[in-house]
Write an enzyme that holds these catalytic residues in place. Structure first.
Site, PDB file in Angstrom:
ATOM      1  N   ARG A  98      58.435  34.602  -8.619  1.00 21.77           N
ATOM      2  CA  ARG A  98      59.061  35.909  -8.417  1.00 21.77           C
ATOM      3  C   ARG A  98      58.165  36.961  -9.055  1.00 21.77           C
ATOM      4  O   ARG A  98      57.376  36.663  -9.940  1.00 21.77           O
ATOM      5  CB  ARG A  98      60.454  35.946  -9.045  1.00 21.77           C
ATOM      6  CG  ARG A  98      61.442  34.945  -8.432  1.00 21.77           C
ATOM      7  CD  ARG A  98      62.794  35.021  -9.147  1.00 21.77           C
ATOM      8  NE  ARG A  98      63.763  34.120  -8.547  1.00 21.77           N
ATOM      9  CZ  ARG A  98      63.981  32.867  -8.937  1.00 21.77           C
ATOM     10  NH1 ARG A  98      63.274  32.361  -9.954  1.00 21.77           N
ATOM     11  NH2 ARG A  98      64.876  32.109  -8.336  1.00 21.77           N
ATOM     12  N   LYS A 139      65.075  33.170 -13.344  1.00 21.73           N
ATOM     13  CA  LYS A 139      66.415  33.574 -12.909  1.00 21.73           C
ATOM     14  C   LYS A 139      67.445  32.586 -13.441  1.00 21.73           C
ATOM     15  O   LYS A 139      67.265  31.375 -13.344  1.00 21.73           O
ATOM     16  CB  LYS A 139      66.457  33.629 -11.377  1.00 21.73           C
ATOM     17  CG  LYS A 139      67.709  34.294 -10.830  1.00 21.73           C
ATOM     18  CD  LYS A 139      67.606  34.489  -9.331  1.00 21.73           C
ATOM     19  CE  LYS A 139      68.815  35.220  -8.780  1.00 21.73           C
ATOM     20  NZ  LYS A 139      68.718  35.432  -7.318  1.00 21.73           N
ATOM     21  N   HIS A 155      58.033  39.950  -2.729  1.00 22.51           N
ATOM     22  CA  HIS A 155      58.907  38.770  -2.715  1.00 22.51           C
ATOM     23  C   HIS A 155      58.736  37.960  -1.435  1.00 22.51           C
ATOM     24  O   HIS A 155      59.026  36.759  -1.402  1.00 22.51           O
ATOM     25  CB  HIS A 155      60.365  39.193  -2.877  1.00 22.51           C
ATOM     26  CG  HIS A 155      61.269  38.072  -3.289  1.00 22.51           C
ATOM     27  ND1 HIS A 155      61.217  37.482  -4.541  1.00 22.51           N
ATOM     28  CD2 HIS A 155      62.248  37.420  -2.608  1.00 22.51           C
ATOM     29  CE1 HIS A 155      62.123  36.520  -4.614  1.00 22.51           C
ATOM     30  NE2 HIS A 155      62.757  36.463  -3.457  1.00 22.51           N
ATOM     31  N   ARG A 166      56.748  34.847  -1.878  1.00 22.15           N
ATOM     32  CA  ARG A 166      57.484  33.667  -2.367  1.00 22.15           C
ATOM     33  C   ARG A 166      58.182  32.960  -1.209  1.00 22.15           C
ATOM     34  O   ARG A 166      58.168  31.734  -1.122  1.00 22.15           O
ATOM     35  CB  ARG A 166      58.487  34.108  -3.425  1.00 22.15           C
ATOM     36  CG  ARG A 166      59.407  33.004  -3.954  1.00 22.15           C
ATOM     37  CD  ARG A 166      60.257  33.566  -5.089  1.00 22.15           C
ATOM     38  NE  ARG A 166      61.483  32.825  -5.308  1.00 22.15           N
ATOM     39  CZ  ARG A 166      61.607  31.794  -6.128  1.00 22.15           C
ATOM     40  NH1 ARG A 166      60.552  31.345  -6.788  1.00 22.15           N
ATOM     41  NH2 ARG A 166      62.779  31.196  -6.285  1.00 22.15           N
ATOM     42  N   HIS A 202      65.461  26.763  -7.682  1.00 25.67           N
ATOM     43  CA  HIS A 202      66.796  26.961  -7.118  1.00 25.67           C
ATOM     44  C   HIS A 202      67.774  25.972  -7.733  1.00 25.67           C
ATOM     45  O   HIS A 202      67.473  24.785  -7.857  1.00 25.67           O
ATOM     46  CB  HIS A 202      66.778  26.759  -5.599  1.00 25.67           C
ATOM     47  CG  HIS A 202      66.107  27.876  -4.863  1.00 25.67           C
ATOM     48  ND1 HIS A 202      65.634  27.741  -3.578  1.00 25.67           N
ATOM     49  CD2 HIS A 202      65.831  29.156  -5.227  1.00 25.67           C
ATOM     50  CE1 HIS A 202      65.102  28.879  -3.192  1.00 25.67           C
ATOM     51  NE2 HIS A 202      65.202  29.746  -4.167  1.00 25.67           N
ATOM     52  N   TYR A 212      65.039  28.301   4.227  1.00 28.51           N
ATOM     53  CA  TYR A 212      63.679  28.328   4.754  1.00 28.51           C
ATOM     54  C   TYR A 212      63.468  27.341   5.892  1.00 28.51           C
ATOM     55  O   TYR A 212      62.435  27.382   6.552  1.00 28.51           O
ATOM     56  CB  TYR A 212      62.675  28.037   3.637  1.00 28.51           C
ATOM     57  CG  TYR A 212      62.744  29.032   2.511  1.00 28.51           C
ATOM     58  CD1 TYR A 212      62.370  30.360   2.709  1.00 28.51           C
ATOM     59  CD2 TYR A 212      63.207  28.664   1.263  1.00 28.51           C
ATOM     60  CE1 TYR A 212      62.455  31.282   1.685  1.00 28.51           C
ATOM     61  CE2 TYR A 212      63.291  29.584   0.224  1.00 28.51           C
ATOM     62  CZ  TYR A 212      62.916  30.887   0.438  1.00 28.51           C
ATOM     63  OH  TYR A 212      62.998  31.802  -0.579  1.00 28.51           O
TER      64      TYR A 212
END
Length: 327
Positions: free
Chosen positions: A142, A167, A273, A276, A299, A308
């Site tokens: 990120r 995150k 972003h 990514r 994640h 994705y």
């Protein structure tokens, strides 16, 4: 007998700021929460939050969804800020908010660049911004993870990057692309020279999270704790007013990347972003397991990584159009 006046109570927003820092919230979360609390108070005619409760919170959050048409994530952030105010600062428990009109969670397909488009965009960037953008794509970072990267978290011998407090305040390990090793080492040699110059002038300190500066008194001047991508100039830290060398300005990278996308003639609404997203997509296209990609991205749920997989199917989920069958 002289009367000693009682110490004045800190202003409400100062109390919020202090509580956020005690709880080790990031400076960006601090700015966002303070902004939402100000908007909440202004929306109700500058009434003090202690005079208000669930009904007023519901009215404000409903206004955001119904009148301002904000995204669900934006409304949730506003709600979190106001609940933090009541629970953590004012020590007031609220009734459950049942009557809030919820903003619609809009599901969007991520913008993804092709490998050729990535090359075109990166080739039109220069200097540190190009190096950071290349790292976003090469390691799946990120934007803020990249600019906050510390020297000690780049492991050249194992080709690894340790992402600290990503995150959700989680750590993870991702790859350091071999194609970037020499360039990054040369860059760090320049950063080291800059750091030594700062030390010679009596500076050389860097912000340390979670009160580490008190625990490790000399760490803020140590080479390993310095930012991989430091700012070109010194600045005052808003937390304590100390003059330090902050990390590279992420807005500079955002502007440079948008300009590179335009110069490359790419019509997609790409941002840093997007690199990514492209990293994840190209790994899946290359046959890598989705669980591996999930770990590299950090994640929590594999369902997040599943967004994705849409690119692995050709248009219409792999169905051949009847028009193509005519020929």
């Amino acid at each position: 007998m002289t009367h000693t006046p009682a110490p004045s109570q800190p202003r409400l927003l100062d109390r919020v700021r202090n509580r956020l820092r005690v709880r080790h919230y990031s400076i960006r979360t601090e700015e966002a929460y303070l902004g939402w609390i100000k908007r909440y108070i202004l929306f109700h005619g500058k009434r003090h939050p202690e005079e208000m409760g669930a009904k007023e919170i519901e009215a404000f959050l409903t206004h955001l969804a119904a009148d301002r048409d904000v995204a669900a994530a934006t409304q949730n952030q506003a709600k979190s800020a106001i609940l933090f105010l009541y629970r953590e600062v004012l020590a007031l428990e609220l009734l459950w908010l049942d009557n809030v009109i919820q903003a619609k969670a809009r599901r969007r397909v991520s913008v993804v660049l092709t490998e050729q488009e990535v090359q075109l965009a990166l080739s039109r960037m220069r200097g540190v911004n190009r190096l950071i953008a290349t790292l976003l794509y090469g390691a799946g970072l990120r934007l803020m993870e990249a600019v906050r990267l510390r020297v000690k978290d780049v492991e050249f011998s194992r080709h690894e990057i340790v992402v600290r407090s990503g995150k959700g305040d989680k750590d993870r390990v991702t790859m350091l692309p071999g194609a970037l090793v020499v360039e990054l080492q040369n860059h760090l040699n320049q950063v080291l020279a800059l750091h030594q110059s700062d030390l010679a002038r009596g500076g050389g300190t860097v912000y340390l999270p979670h009160a580490l500066a008190r625990k490790y008194q000399h760490a803020e001047r140590e080479w390993g704790w310095q930012y991989v991508f430091p700012a070109a100039t010194l600045s005052l830290d808003p937390r304590d007013g100390m003059q330090r060398r902050h990390h590279h300005d992420e807005r500079s990278l955002q502007r440079a990347f948008r300009q590179a996308v335009r110069d490359a003639g790419i019509v997609k609404p790409a941002t840093p972003h997007t690199l990514r997203h492209s990293f994840a997509t190209h790994l899946l296209q290359g046959g890598y397991d989705i669980r591996t990609v999930q770990e590299l991205l950090g994640h929590k749920d594999v369902q997040t990584t599943m967004i994705y997989t849409h690119v692995l199917n050709k248009g219409g989920r792999g169905v051949v159009s009847p028009l193509d069958s005519l020929s």
